[in-house]
Write a protein that holds these residues in place. Sequence first.
Motif, PDB file in Angstrom:
ATOM      1  N   THR A  44      -7.466  10.987   3.818  1.00  0.00           N
ATOM      2  CA  THR A  44      -6.691   9.822   3.395  1.00  0.00           C
ATOM      3  C   THR A  44      -5.773   9.343   4.511  1.00  0.00           C
ATOM      4  O   THR A  44      -5.726   8.144   4.833  1.00  0.00           O
ATOM      5  CB  THR A  44      -5.863  10.225   2.140  1.00  0.00           C
ATOM      6  N   ILE A  45      -5.072  10.292   5.133  1.00  0.00           N
ATOM      7  CA  ILE A  45      -4.135   9.926   6.206  1.00  0.00           C
ATOM      8  C   ILE A  45      -4.903   9.453   7.451  1.00  0.00           C
ATOM      9  O   ILE A  45      -4.513   8.466   8.097  1.00  0.00           O
ATOM     10  CB  ILE A  45      -3.209  11.125   6.530  1.00  0.00           C
ATOM     11  N   ALA A  46      -6.007  10.115   7.776  1.00  0.00           N
ATOM     12  CA  ALA A  46      -6.794   9.694   8.948  1.00  0.00           C
ATOM     13  C   ALA A  46      -7.282   8.256   8.748  1.00  0.00           C
ATOM     14  O   ALA A  46      -7.224   7.432   9.663  1.00  0.00           O
ATOM     15  CB  ALA A  46      -7.967  10.651   9.163  1.00  0.00           C
ATOM     16  N   SER A  47      -7.750   7.936   7.539  1.00  0.00           N
ATOM     17  CA  SER A  47      -8.240   6.573   7.268  1.00  0.00           C
ATOM     18  C   SER A  47      -7.137   5.543   7.477  1.00  0.00           C
ATOM     19  O   SER A  47      -7.358   4.479   8.060  1.00  0.00           O
ATOM     20  CB  SER A  47      -8.726   6.452   5.822  1.00  0.00           C
ATOM     21  N   LYS A  48      -5.949   5.878   7.002  1.00  0.00           N
ATOM     22  CA  LYS A  48      -4.839   4.928   7.150  1.00  0.00           C
ATOM     23  C   LYS A  48      -4.503   4.716   8.625  1.00  0.00           C
ATOM     24  O   LYS A  48      -4.282   3.589   9.067  1.00  0.00           O
ATOM     25  CB  LYS A  48      -3.595   5.465   6.429  1.00  0.00           C
ATOM     26  N   PHE A  49      -4.480   5.804   9.398  1.00  0.00           N
ATOM     27  CA  PHE A  49      -3.975   5.668  10.770  1.00  0.00           C
ATOM     28  C   PHE A  49      -5.020   5.176  11.772  1.00  0.00           C
ATOM     29  O   PHE A  49      -4.647   4.647  12.811  1.00  0.00           O
ATOM     30  CB  PHE A  49      -3.271   6.965  11.205  1.00  0.00           C
ATOM     31  N   PHE A 419     -11.786   4.691  -2.884  1.00  0.00           N
ATOM     32  CA  PHE A 419     -10.505   4.092  -2.493  1.00  0.00           C
ATOM     33  C   PHE A 419      -9.536   5.102  -1.876  1.00  0.00           C
ATOM     34  O   PHE A 419      -8.965   4.846  -0.836  1.00  0.00           O
ATOM     35  CB  PHE A 419      -9.858   3.383  -3.697  1.00  0.00           C
ATOM     36  N   MET A 420      -9.375   6.254  -2.522  1.00  0.00           N
ATOM     37  CA  MET A 420      -8.342   7.175  -2.028  1.00  0.00           C
ATOM     38  C   MET A 420      -8.682   7.704  -0.632  1.00  0.00           C
ATOM     39  O   MET A 420      -7.867   7.633   0.291  1.00  0.00           O
ATOM     40  CB  MET A 420      -8.163   8.335  -3.013  1.00  0.00           C
ATOM     41  N   LEU A 421      -9.888   8.234  -0.457  1.00  0.00           N
ATOM     42  CA  LEU A 421     -10.238   8.793   0.863  1.00  0.00           C
ATOM     43  C   LEU A 421     -10.208   7.733   1.947  1.00  0.00           C
ATOM     44  O   LEU A 421     -10.031   8.037   3.124  1.00  0.00           O
ATOM     45  CB  LEU A 421     -11.626   9.455   0.822  1.00  0.00           C
ATOM     46  N   LYS A 422     -10.397   6.482   1.561  1.00  0.00           N
ATOM     47  CA  LYS A 422     -10.371   5.387   2.542  1.00  0.00           C
ATOM     48  C   LYS A 422      -8.947   4.884   2.777  1.00  0.00           C
ATOM     49  O   LYS A 422      -8.723   3.931   3.526  1.00  0.00           O
ATOM     50  CB  LYS A 422     -11.273   4.243   2.062  1.00  0.00           C
ATOM     51  N   GLY A 423      -7.986   5.494   2.085  1.00  0.00           N
ATOM     52  CA  GLY A 423      -6.573   5.158   2.309  1.00  0.00           C
ATOM     53  C   GLY A 423      -6.112   3.935   1.557  1.00  0.00           C
ATOM     54  O   GLY A 423      -5.096   3.333   1.909  1.00  0.00           O
ATOM     55  N   TYR A 424      -6.842   3.563   0.475  1.00  0.00           N
ATOM     56  CA  TYR A 424      -6.473   2.345  -0.261  1.00  0.00           C
ATOM     57  C   TYR A 424      -5.952   2.610  -1.668  1.00  0.00           C
ATOM     58  O   TYR A 424      -5.762   1.682  -2.448  1.00  0.00           O
ATOM     59  CB  TYR A 424      -7.685   1.401  -0.377  1.00  0.00           C
ATOM     60  N   TYR A 425      -5.780   3.870  -2.049  1.00  0.00           N
ATOM     61  CA  TYR A 425      -5.314   4.165  -3.417  1.00  0.00           C
ATOM     62  C   TYR A 425      -4.011   4.949  -3.352  1.00  0.00           C
ATOM     63  O   TYR A 425      -3.949   5.999  -2.717  1.00  0.00           O
ATOM     64  CB  TYR A 425      -6.383   4.968  -4.167  1.00  0.00           C
ATOM     65  N   HIS A 426      -2.984   4.404  -4.008  1.00  0.00           N
ATOM     66  CA  HIS A 426      -1.667   5.040  -3.955  1.00  0.00           C
ATOM     67  C   HIS A 426      -1.204   5.511  -5.330  1.00  0.00           C
ATOM     68  O   HIS A 426      -0.010   5.531  -5.620  1.00  0.00           O
ATOM     69  CB  HIS A 426      -0.640   4.061  -3.371  1.00  0.00           C
TER      70      HIS A 426
END
Length: 441
Positions: A44-49, A419-426
């Motif tokens: 999740t964090i890797a996808s965001k950054f 969504f979550m693993l791609k950094g789009y779900y909070h």
Amino acid sequence: MNFIRKLSSISSMGIYRNFSGSSVHNDKYSCKLLVIGGGSGGCTIASKFVRRLKAKDSVIVLEPSLDHYYQPLWTLVGAGVTKLSTTCRPEQLCLPEKAKWIRDKAECINAAENCVTTVEGHVIQYEYLVVAVGLENDYDKVPGLCEALVDPDSSVSTIYSWQYAEKTASDLNKFKGGDAIFTYPDTPIKCPGAPQKIAYLADSYFTKSGVRSKANMMYNTCLPVIFGVKKYADALLKVAQRKQIRVNYKTVLKGVTHDRREAVFVNKDDNEEMTMKYDLLHVTPPMRTPECIRCNADIVDQSGFLTVDKYTLQHTKYKNIYGIGDCTNTPNSKTAAAIAKQCYVLELNLLSTMKKNSPREKYNGYGACPLLTSFNTCILAEFLYDGEVHETLPFNQARESIIAFYMKKELFPFLYWNFMLKGYYHGPEFVRRIVNPLAKN
Ligand code: FAD
Ligand code: UQ1
């Protein structure tokens, strides 16, 4: 160096794909952000950054496993509802393409020098570090447990591992009556609701297979309560009573002698030992953080958990280190649902740190636990730090509901993979604001 490697894991059988890796030992790498662990929090964090830091190889993920599991469905694997293969995808497909994946394990984190050495001898220099190594099962803490788990005829299993979750389903199927014991250990664990969920599902299974009247069911928990939040504990006690599952508090599994089908428990109040016969034993093993952090007193507390500020998730000593998920010492329920909320806070705070500002965003301790109570009902617990109830749906979630069951079985895995693993779900806060606009917390 690019090369083609055959992915030999269960999910990736027959799939060949390029990925960046290294076959030479003692390589040196450097990056802006190193993420240790490619599980729920790490991906999740890797996808965001990778989206935030556009330069090539800004983000390195250090993760040894070829497989990525959606662990929350292992409870339904244990109940014979879900296939193990549907809980697993190749790690390669879960990590963002633009992150560099080093398929290796962290051995030593030298926080003072901003570098990590790996088991294979590589050295990775970082500017910022996110630790997301999760929890591992500590089977050896219970003498006889390993031997019992590997014996296919022992009727001892655990849903807390992809290796033994299917064994739980086969044990439920083989059970013809007698004593069925379910345990909860004396360490922090992930998803603290799962040890009792599998007991409720076993009760429903035995009812369906016609053996329930011949079964004596027992839930032996180390805790003094059935669940940490009173509203849900009250509801769950009624479920256990209705299902005639006896709950023994402060009772910890200390040993298994599987050839005699005996388990030794100790009472935490008076240290008295009791030997119990079983015909089926479902064990929630003791857990601990992985060695790479547990044995590093510079960055962990006395129990081996990464010391971070419980609101900002920033390391208490090293400001360029953050932690997410099960391996940190934040006093929330260790769940994937918690990570959904944490990743948003961590993203904004780490960005502030990168700009030399102080972290401002605060994690409120959100955690959620869908407590399955049968093959079509569920109590959907949601709460913040200090057990403050924080529900999303427009009904009392302590009531067993069919909708919550299907959210757990279908909706949450969908949200997780897509969504979550791609950094789009909070987390479900946005739904809560729509459904419940006047709520105060
Ligand atoms: P993980 O996802 O476990 O990832 C840790 C990663 O770190 C792993 O990939 C591992 O290989 C890697 N790693 C370990 N050591 C090293 C090292 N030395 N170097 C590099 N990498 C390393 N959550 C919910 O929200 N709802 C539920 O209903 C739910 N039910 C659950 C039921 C069960 C049976 C289980 C087991 C879990 C359940 N959870 C649930 C909890 C949820 O799965 C975890 O909280 C979540 O996956 C934790 O994510 P993480 O990133 O902290 O750790
Ligand atoms: C959740 O958001 C989530 O992540 C996708 C889970 O899966 C691991 C959950 O188990 C839960 C309970 C939530 C919380 C979501 C809602 C809508 C209550």
